[in-house]
Every structure is written in C-alpha cells, then in structure tokens.
Design a protein around this motif. Structure first.
Motif, PDB file in Angstrom:
ATOM      1  N   ALA A  15       0.839  -1.208   0.000  1.00 57.44           N
ATOM      2  CA  ALA A  15       0.000   0.000   0.000  1.00 57.44           C
ATOM      3  C   ALA A  15       0.871   1.254   0.000  1.00 57.44           C
ATOM      4  CB  ALA A  15      -0.929  -0.006   1.215  1.00 57.44           C
ATOM      5  N   PHE A  16       1.912   1.256   0.827  1.00 60.59           N
ATOM      6  CA  PHE A  16       2.822   2.404   0.819  1.00 60.59           C
ATOM      7  C   PHE A  16       3.472   2.534  -0.563  1.00 60.59           C
ATOM      8  CE2 PHE A  16       2.903   1.984   5.585  1.00 60.59           C
ATOM      9  CZ  PHE A  16       2.585   3.301   5.894  1.00 60.59           C
ATOM     10  N   SER A  17       3.825   1.395  -1.170  1.00 59.07           N
ATOM     11  CA  SER A  17       4.504   1.433  -2.470  1.00 59.07           C
ATOM     12  C   SER A  17       3.606   1.962  -3.579  1.00 59.07           C
ATOM     13  CB  SER A  17       5.008   0.034  -2.847  1.00 59.07           C
ATOM     14  OG  SER A  17       5.971  -0.402  -1.922  1.00 59.07           O
ATOM     15  N   ILE A  18       2.348   1.555  -3.594  1.00 58.06           N
ATOM     16  CA  ILE A  18       1.471   2.012  -4.678  1.00 58.06           C
ATOM     17  C   ILE A  18       1.209   3.516  -4.513  1.00 58.06           C
ATOM     18  CG2 ILE A  18      -0.831   1.547  -3.730  1.00 58.06           C
ATOM     19  CD1 ILE A  18      -1.670   0.472  -6.422  1.00 58.06           C
ATOM     20  N   CYS A  19       1.193   3.991  -3.296  1.00 59.46           N
ATOM     21  CA  CYS A  19       1.060   5.440  -3.076  1.00 59.46           C
ATOM     22  C   CYS A  19       2.304   6.154  -3.588  1.00 59.46           C
ATOM     23  CB  CYS A  19       0.826   5.755  -1.605  1.00 59.46           C
ATOM     24  SG  CYS A  19      -0.855   5.367  -1.074  1.00 59.46           S
ATOM     25  N   ASN A  20       3.464   5.511  -3.460  1.00 59.40           N
ATOM     26  CA  ASN A  20       4.683   6.090  -4.021  1.00 59.40           C
ATOM     27  C   ASN A  20       4.619   6.124  -5.543  1.00 59.40           C
ATOM     28  OD1 ASN A  20       6.788   6.848  -1.994  1.00 59.40           O
ATOM     29  ND2 ASN A  20       6.288   4.825  -1.225  1.00 59.40           N
ATOM     30  N   THR A  21       4.056   5.076  -6.129  1.00 55.22           N
ATOM     31  CA  THR A  21       3.897   5.051  -7.579  1.00 55.22           C
ATOM     32  C   THR A  21       2.976   6.195  -8.020  1.00 55.22           C
ATOM     33  OG1 THR A  21       4.141   2.658  -7.509  1.00 55.22           O
ATOM     34  CG2 THR A  21       3.285   3.581  -9.543  1.00 55.22           C
ATOM     35  N   ALA A  22       1.899   6.388  -7.300  1.00 57.18           N
ATOM     36  CA  ALA A  22       0.969   7.481  -7.619  1.00 57.18           C
ATOM     37  C   ALA A  22       1.674   8.830  -7.475  1.00 57.18           C
ATOM     38  CB  ALA A  22      -0.250   7.427  -6.707  1.00 57.18           C
ATOM     39  N   ASP A  23       2.577   8.911  -6.508  1.00 60.02           N
ATOM     40  CA  ASP A  23       3.299  10.156  -6.247  1.00 60.02           C
ATOM     41  C   ASP A  23       4.234  10.524  -7.410  1.00 60.02           C
ATOM     42  OD1 ASP A  23       3.798  12.271  -4.432  1.00 60.02           O
ATOM     43  OD2 ASP A  23       5.721  11.370  -3.885  1.00 60.02           O
ATOM     44  N   ARG A  24       4.633   9.521  -8.207  1.00 59.04           N
ATOM     45  CA  ARG A  24       5.556   9.774  -9.324  1.00 59.04           C
ATOM     46  C   ARG A  24       4.837  10.131 -10.622  1.00 59.04           C
ATOM     47  NH1 ARG A  24       9.719   5.934 -11.152  1.00 59.04           N
ATOM     48  NH2 ARG A  24       8.598   4.099 -10.391  1.00 59.04           N
ATOM     49  N   LEU A  25       3.514  10.115 -10.620  1.00 61.81           N
ATOM     50  CA  LEU A  25       2.774  10.438 -11.846  1.00 61.81           C
ATOM     51  C   LEU A  25       2.886  11.925 -12.157  1.00 61.81           C
ATOM     52  CD1 LEU A  25      -0.511   8.469 -11.033  1.00 61.81           C
ATOM     53  CD2 LEU A  25       1.307   7.747 -12.587  1.00 61.81           C
ATOM     54  N   SER A  26       2.537  12.289 -13.376  1.00 59.15           N
ATOM     55  CA  SER A  26       2.472  13.721 -13.706  1.00 59.15           C
ATOM     56  C   SER A  26       1.427  14.365 -12.813  1.00 59.15           C
ATOM     57  CB  SER A  26       2.071  13.888 -15.167  1.00 59.15           C
ATOM     58  OG  SER A  26       0.721  13.501 -15.322  1.00 59.15           O
ATOM     59  N   THR A  27       1.589  15.684 -12.587  1.00 60.08           N
ATOM     60  CA  THR A  27       0.708  16.373 -11.643  1.00 60.08           C
ATOM     61  C   THR A  27      -0.766  16.235 -12.019  1.00 60.08           C
ATOM     62  OG1 THR A  27       2.496  17.952 -11.424  1.00 60.08           O
ATOM     63  CG2 THR A  27       0.404  18.537 -10.393  1.00 60.08           C
ATOM     64  N   ASP A  28      -1.072  16.417 -13.307  1.00 60.15           N
ATOM     65  CA  ASP A  28      -2.458  16.278 -13.769  1.00 60.15           C
ATOM     66  C   ASP A  28      -3.026  14.906 -13.443  1.00 60.15           C
ATOM     67  OD1 ASP A  28      -2.544  18.700 -14.857  1.00 60.15           O
ATOM     68  OD2 ASP A  28      -2.992  18.047 -16.919  1.00 60.15           O
ATOM     69  N   LEU A  29      -2.260  13.916 -13.848  1.00 56.67           N
ATOM     70  CA  LEU A  29      -2.719  12.543 -13.685  1.00 56.67           C
ATOM     71  C   LEU A  29      -2.855  12.224 -12.198  1.00 56.67           C
ATOM     72  CD1 LEU A  29      -3.505  10.106 -15.331  1.00 56.67           C
ATOM     73  CD2 LEU A  29      -1.116   9.428 -15.458  1.00 56.67           C
ATOM     74  N   GLN A  30      -1.913  12.699 -11.406  1.00 52.48           N
ATOM     75  CA  GLN A  30      -1.970  12.432  -9.977  1.00 52.48           C
ATOM     76  C   GLN A  30      -3.226  13.037  -9.349  1.00 52.48           C
ATOM     77  OE1 GLN A  30       0.320  13.455  -5.920  1.00 52.48           O
ATOM     78  NE2 GLN A  30       1.661  13.238  -7.676  1.00 52.48           N
ATOM     79  N   THR A  31      -3.530  14.273  -9.746  1.00 52.39           N
ATOM     80  CA  THR A  31      -4.731  14.928  -9.225  1.00 52.39           C
ATOM     81  C   THR A  31      -5.959  14.096  -9.582  1.00 52.39           C
ATOM     82  OG1 THR A  31      -3.633  17.017  -9.638  1.00 52.39           O
ATOM     83  CG2 THR A  31      -5.993  17.120  -9.181  1.00 52.39           C
ATOM     84  N   ASP A  32      -5.992  13.627 -10.820  1.00 54.51           N
ATOM     85  CA  ASP A  32      -7.149  12.843 -11.241  1.00 54.51           C
ATOM     86  C   ASP A  32      -7.199  11.473 -10.575  1.00 54.51           C
ATOM     87  OD1 ASP A  32      -8.451  14.698 -12.694  1.00 54.51           O
ATOM     88  OD2 ASP A  32      -7.499  14.197 -14.599  1.00 54.51           O
ATOM     89  N   VAL A  33      -6.044  10.903 -10.303  1.00 54.08           N
ATOM     90  CA  VAL A  33      -6.023   9.621  -9.607  1.00 54.08           C
ATOM     91  C   VAL A  33      -6.666   9.787  -8.238  1.00 54.08           C
ATOM     92  CG1 VAL A  33      -4.501   8.000  -8.418  1.00 54.08           C
ATOM     93  CG2 VAL A  33      -4.121   8.523 -10.827  1.00 54.08           C
TER      94      VAL A  33
END
Lengths: 293, 293
Positions: free
Chosen positions: B199-217
C-alpha cells in the motif's frame, strides 16, 4: 413536477450489477425511460429479472430489442462489446444512442465509431462504482450516487447525444466528466486495474502457503489483508478482459510499481532508515490527500 | 454481580490508539483494574489523557508507575519495547506482569525473558485490531471486540500469568489464541505487513505520476485504490519498526509475492488466458474463504 423521461424505450444488455442498478434507478425515479427492456443471452438471468420486476420486458433477442430502442446500454464484459455492437448496430434507429459501461477503453472508441450507421451516436461512459458482487440480484438504485461516471465519447460525436447521456448519468446520481480514451485508461490503470492485479496476486501468495499457515492467515486476516484483497472477490471474466484490454498501460504502470516496491524491500534489507521513512511519509501524504476530497 | 477487577493497579505506557482503547475499556467495564495509570514521555499526550479523563493518574515517570503496578502494558512502537522494558523491569514488584502489544515479535520473547527479575512474568499479546489513526483521541472501548488477540508468552512463562492475561483480553472483548513468536510473525507478515508494504509502495507510484494525472487519480480513486491504500495512512514510525523487526520473514514473503505478481504480469503480456484465469479463480477462491468466516 417530475422531469419527463429522457428516453422512450431503453434497452439494457446484460442486467448484472451495473445493468440491474440502472434498471432499478430507472424504475425508482421514472426519469430515465418510459419503457425498460432487459436483454440477455441467459434464460436464467432473464427469468430472475422478471421475478425481480425491474424491467417492463425481457428478451433474448438483442437485435429486436435494439430495433425498438432510443438508447441501448451494453453492460457486458469488455471483450464482448465489439461483437455485440457489430450485431445490433445495423438494427438501431436513426437518432438513437449506443452506449456501454466498459471500464477500459483501448481502441473501443474508434472501433465502434467505424461501425456506426448514419444517425446513431456512440456515447460510452464508465461509472466508477461497483461492488465485488455480480448478477441481477447484486444491483441497487443508489450504486452510482456521488460516484464519478467518466464519459468517453469518440471525437466527432454529436454534442446533443453527449449532453443527453451526461444528463442520464446525472439522473442516476453520478458526477460526470468527459475525457479521452487514453487518459481514461491511464487513470484507471492506477486507481483500479493495478490494485486488482495486486490483490489477486497476494491471494495467490496466500494460496501457496502451508495448509496450517493458510488456515490461520484466513482466520486472523486483519484489516490489511481484508481490505487489500476485497476486490479479489470480483468476477474473473470481467477482470481477464480488463487486464487484456488495458494491457499496454497496465503493464507500464505495474512496472513502475514493481520498481517502487522492490526499492522499498531493498531499503528494508539494507536497514536504510532514511529511505524507508521517506517512502512511508510520501505514501501517507498521498493517501491523506485522498481522504481530504 | 460484576466481575472483580483483574488487577489492582494497571499502567499503560503509551496511551495512543491501542493504549487509550484499553484505558477506555477499563473505565467502562471496571473489570480490568481498580486504578489506572497512563505513563508517557510526552507532556502533550499526558495532558490530553487528563482532559479525556480516561486514567486515574498520569505520569512521565515510567519507573515510578511500574513500581506501583500489578501489570504494565507497553503500548509503544516495537523498537522502543526492549529499552523501556530494560529501564522499568528492575522496579517491578514480585507477582506483577509485564506485557506489550507489539505487532511483530522477532527476538523480543527471549530478549525480555533474559531481563526478567524473579517473580515478574512477561506475557505479551498482539491485539489484531487498529485503525489508521493514532494518539489518545483515536481510541475507543470496543476496538478489540470480536477481533483476535494473539498471546505470545515465551517458553516457561508461569501458566497463571498467561491465564490472567488471557482473561484480560477476553474482558476487552477479544478472542484469544496462544502461539509461538515465529509462527506469529509468519502469519502477520502476510495478513498485515506485506499489505502495508504494498500500500505504501502504490502510493509512491501514484506520487511519481504527472501532476495532472496524480490529481485525477486522487479525484477518481474508486474502491480499488481507496481500500487498497487505506492502511498507507498509518503511522510511519510504527511501520518502520515493524518492517525492520520482521525483516527476515517479511522479505521472504515479499519475494514470493513478487514472483506471483510478476508471473501474473507475464501472463497478461503473453495473453496467456489459461494462466490468467487460473490465477483469478484461485485468488477469488482464497478471498471468498475469508468472507465465509
């Protein structure tokens, strides 16, 4: 005064969790369609829909249902959408709308656009709602309430048809937004497809344990394992199709995740406290961003 | 007639989520201890406990509290247990019980056994209950109800002391079972530690997305990502300690998981439908075993 129904006749192909929830919503509110048809190739499903009383008409003939309808929504596994659309589109009326609820787009947009007869619009939408249950008994009229439904009409779709389907989903209780197929698939790869892939995998890991240990894992499953794997109870056929249809983007996302998880394991191996804490804090920060919404 | 309190004086060191839940339960039922002491090195925590009125006495002196107590339960991060036990054990009364609620055992059993003065028993227990919140405000008296508490007394512990702590946790509402340290750590690696790492790792993966994509995630996080990452909001220090203390077993479990997830990704890559379906069915089967409990 209540809103007039958006459609005269609406056909739901595949009255499962999503499809039967639309039917129930339509029945409950009366603002979606005047006449409801449930179409399915399974007699058991149709009998059950009849018993539940959530449609005005049930039929195994998808083409007959399509010919009578102002809107047809395909609530069937992603892999079945293209062949079913191909079969029914030639029978659809001018001015009618074809939709589906596929949770992955890939090339569905251009593929189906190429098959459209004159005057028929294609306005697919992905309601981001669901439970791990399936079938006509699993639906409920508030399934879409306060959840996002992402509209993904192909380029060039008639704006009135898009506006109608947007209103349709809003009347289902959903918040709506429009986006492109590719962006949709990227978002869903991380918010839904990757978590499912991991949940199924950790259940496989549990399955490989010694019998004693496995029994105890199930017995003592605390919130971590329990929450984490809830989605692994989902329908295998649906998930096979999703994984295969979003293969390219899903595997790219998985690769990033694999690196992140591996780096975390390495940091634990090396007792690299700084990296561990950095990752725990970032992870927590992202997760907390989620609960603030 | 209500049961008499099990202990005269009980000290909870670290009145956070678990500790303050024990205090609240003790207050509510009156059957755990007559006099409740909350001990902590943080003045803020002690002030808050006093405001909440969930202890009869608060103190920053762990040794004084220990000297007065018939039972001391350490509800502190795993990494702090050994040094705190070392500091307070010389002050504990003959006939008293030291306990902790560590979620990973490793060598804690033998380590603390070696420090025990004559007549003091060590009966640690791991209540498999928790939320992602922490601190004295996070606790509630029913936290342990219908959850497992695993008792992990070292070999040779006095049976009466074990029986007393078993009764203690049952009066907290928990189901109890006794097991060895190593078996405990194997079970917890898969039901709790691995899901947290992922769970911590997938949040790290989300943290590496582009800002737009991260906001939408974050915006569109459906049940997959939402449930999956709930535990990543947990306390980073606690999890750093758990990961490091259960390092050996956790990494072995992670390695198996990594293989399983990688094999699933490979099957998707190769469109190997048979393997995909086999894994989805097995995963679902394991998960369904869980909900039947």
């Amino acid at each position: 005064m209540a809103d007039a129904p958006l459609f005269d006749t609406l056909t739901i192909v595949g009255p499962g969790l999503i499809g039967s929830s639309i039917l129930r919503r339509a029945r409950q509110t009366g603002t979606l369609a005047r006449h409801l048809i449930a179409a399915d190739c399974s007699a058991d499903v149709l009998n059950r829909v009849e018993e539940l009383g959530i449609a005005d008409e049930v039929t195994a003939s998808l083409t007959e249902a399509a010919a009578k309808s102002d809107a047809v929504i395909l609530c069937i596994p992603t892999g079945a959408i293209r062949p079913v659309a191909e079969a029914i589109l030639p029978h659809m009326k001018a001015g009618s709308i074809l939709s589906d609820v596929a949770s992955v787009r890939s090339t569905l947009g251009p593929d189906i656009s190429a098959l459209l007869p004159d005057g028929v619009s294609y306005v697919p939408a992905h309601p981001m709602a669901g439970t791990e249950y399936s079938g006509p008994d699993a639906g409920f009229p508030t399934l879409f309430e306060d959840r996002w439904t992402l509209l993904v009409p192909p380029e060039g779709t008639a704006p009135e048809a898009i506006a109608t389907m947007e209103k349709f989903w809003q009347r289902c209780g959903a918040r709506t937004r429009q986006m492109t197929d590719r962006y949709h698939d990227q978002v869903c790869a991380i918010v839904s497809h990757l978590p499912h892939l991991l949940a199924f995998s950790i259940c496989n890991t549990a399955d490989r344990l010694s019998t004693d240990l496995q029994t105890d894992v199930l017995e003592y499953a605390a919130s971590g394992f329990r929450d984490f794997t809830r989605v692994a109870a989902s329908d295998p056929i649906m998930w096979r199709d999703i994984f295969l249809t979003n293969k390219e983007i899903l595997l790219a996302t998985f690769k990033r995740f694999e690196e992140d998880a591996h780096r975390m394991a390495e940091a634990i191996q090396n007792e690299d406290v700084e990296t561990i804490m950095d990752r725990l804090h970032r992870g927590r920060h992202v997760r907390q961003g989620l609960t603030k919404q």
